[in-house]
Design an enzyme around this catalytic site. Structure first.
Site, PDB file in Angstrom:
ATOM      1  N   GLY A  46       1.065 -12.890   7.432  1.00  0.00           N
ATOM      2  CA  GLY A  46      -0.100 -12.070   7.785  1.00  0.00           C
ATOM      3  C   GLY A  46      -1.368 -12.366   6.995  1.00  0.00           C
ATOM      4  N   SER A  47      -1.583 -13.620   6.583  1.00  0.00           N
ATOM      5  CA  SER A  47      -2.814 -13.889   5.830  1.00  0.00           C
ATOM      6  C   SER A  47      -4.046 -13.769   6.736  1.00  0.00           C
ATOM      7  CB  SER A  47      -2.758 -15.259   5.141  1.00  0.00           C
ATOM      8  OG  SER A  47      -2.867 -16.303   6.080  1.00  0.00           O
ATOM      9  N   ASN A  48      -3.901 -14.091   8.021  1.00  0.00           N
ATOM     10  CA  ASN A  48      -5.034 -13.886   8.938  1.00  0.00           C
ATOM     11  C   ASN A  48      -5.289 -12.398   9.164  1.00  0.00           C
ATOM     12  OD1 ASN A  48      -6.320 -16.433  10.090  1.00  0.00           O
ATOM     13  ND2 ASN A  48      -4.145 -16.942  10.160  1.00  0.00           N
TER      14      ASN A  48
ATOM     15  N   HIS B 144      -5.067 -20.710  16.408  1.00  0.00           N
ATOM     16  CA  HIS B 144      -4.141 -21.845  16.426  1.00  0.00           C
ATOM     17  C   HIS B 144      -4.601 -22.884  15.395  1.00  0.00           C
ATOM     18  CE1 HIS B 144      -1.190 -24.583  17.980  1.00  0.00           C
ATOM     19  NE2 HIS B 144      -2.107 -25.536  17.972  1.00  0.00           N
TER      20      HIS B 144
HETATM   21  C1  GRF Z   1      -1.524 -19.565  11.103  1.00  0.00           C
HETATM   22  O1  GRF Z   1      -1.511 -20.924  10.724  1.00  0.00           O
HETATM   23  C2  GRF Z   1      -2.027 -19.415  12.512  1.00  0.00           C
HETATM   24  O2  GRF Z   1      -2.964 -20.390  12.859  1.00  0.00           O
HETATM   25  C3  GRF Z   1      -0.775 -19.586  13.332  1.00  0.00           C
HETATM   26  O3  GRF Z   1       0.248 -18.991  12.577  1.00  0.00           O
HETATM   27  C4  GRF Z   1      -0.115 -18.982  11.201  1.00  0.00           C
HETATM   28  C5  GRF Z   1      -0.054 -17.553  10.746  1.00  0.00           C
HETATM   29  O4  GRF Z   1      -0.312 -17.427   9.381  1.00  0.00           O
HETATM   30  N1  GRF Z   1      -0.927 -19.020  14.640  1.00  0.00           N
HETATM   31  P1  GRF Z   1      -0.520 -15.979   8.757  1.00  0.00           P
HETATM   32  O5  GRF Z   1       0.723 -15.183   9.103  1.00  0.00           O
HETATM   33  O6  GRF Z   1      -1.757 -15.403   9.357  1.00  0.00           O
HETATM   34  O7  GRF Z   1      -0.653 -16.202   7.284  1.00  0.00           O
END
Ligand code: GRF
Length: 219
Positions: free
Chosen positions: A14-16, A112
């Site tokens: 969940g870093s995003n 992505h």
């Molecule tokens: C990210 O690399 C995103 O581009 C892909 O999955 C990964 C998720 O990373 N769809 P996080 O869980 O947000 O750290």
């Protein structure tokens, strides 16, 4: 209640998700609220992030439903119940089902880790490094029924190095992901994204002539 309610779907670290929380808390994203996290993984670190920031979460596992459609119908219901205006996929490791897509046309975003339409699917960074491209990056797009095929909102590029490992490249791309996802949401929240066919028109945009060349050209 803020103008735009967001529902996040995540399966892992969940870093995003965190970058969006931070953008809201720092007021980069105004009038936006994350009102729900849905995860398919009870061990997802995203849950801890949600708890720390007072965001309600639901663990919904497809195997606990009779069918894939039944699962996504339930997901759609939970999102609708909370007046969600935008669904944000942040490392949700499944293809979202039709019942959700039908309920949220051009209102679901995904990020992505490659420059789509190159290298869709899993391990976009590894696919790019293995192919030997000189430039890769990340893409935020609206979600349709395909795998990473929806209209593109924003992309950012990085140079790929000869000695790159998947991890090193992923790390550099991830830093950009954390910048472009909040920006895509900001543009959406400001009502500036207009989808025409497969193209996203960004209203009021001013362009810069920046470019990346890899290897760099001599001065
Ligand atoms: C990210 O690399 C995103 O581009 C892909 O999955 C990964 C998720 O990373 N769809 P996080 O869980 O947000 O750290």
């Amino acid at each position: 209640m803020k103008d735009l309610q967001i529902g996040v779907m995540a399966s892992g670290r969940g870093s995003n998700f965190q970058s969006i929380i931070d953008a809201i808390e720092s007021d980069y994203l105004k009038n936006v609220e994350i009102s729900l996290l849905i995860t398919d993984n009870a061990a997802a670190y995203a849950i801890e992030r949600a708890q720390k920031h007072g965001i309600p979460h639901l663990v919904l596992k497809p195997k606990e439903f009779d069918s894939r459609d039944a699962y996504y119908e339930y997901v759609a219901l939970e999102l609708k119940k909370r007046d969600i205006g935008l669904v944000v996929l942040a490392g949700f490791m499944r293809i979202v089902g039709k019942p959700v897509i039908d309920q949220f046309p051009n209102r679901i975003m995904n990020i992505h880790p490659a420059l789509l339409p190159s290298f869709p699917g899993f391990h976009g960074q590894k696919q790019a490094a293995d192919y030997g491209v000189k430039i890769s990056g990340c893409t935020v797009h609206f979600v349709d029924e395909g795998m990473d095929t929806g209209p593109i909102i924003i992309q950012a590029a990085v140079s790929v190095r000869d000695d790159d490992t998947e991890d090193a490249l992923s790390e550099r791309i991830l830093k950009l992901e954390h910048k472009i996802y909040p920006e895509a949401i900001r543009l959406f929240a400001e009502g500036r994204l207009d989808v025409r066919g497969h193209t996203v028109i960004i209203k009021g945009m001013t362009y810069e002539d920046g470019c990346i060349t890899n290897p760099p050209l001599p001065d």
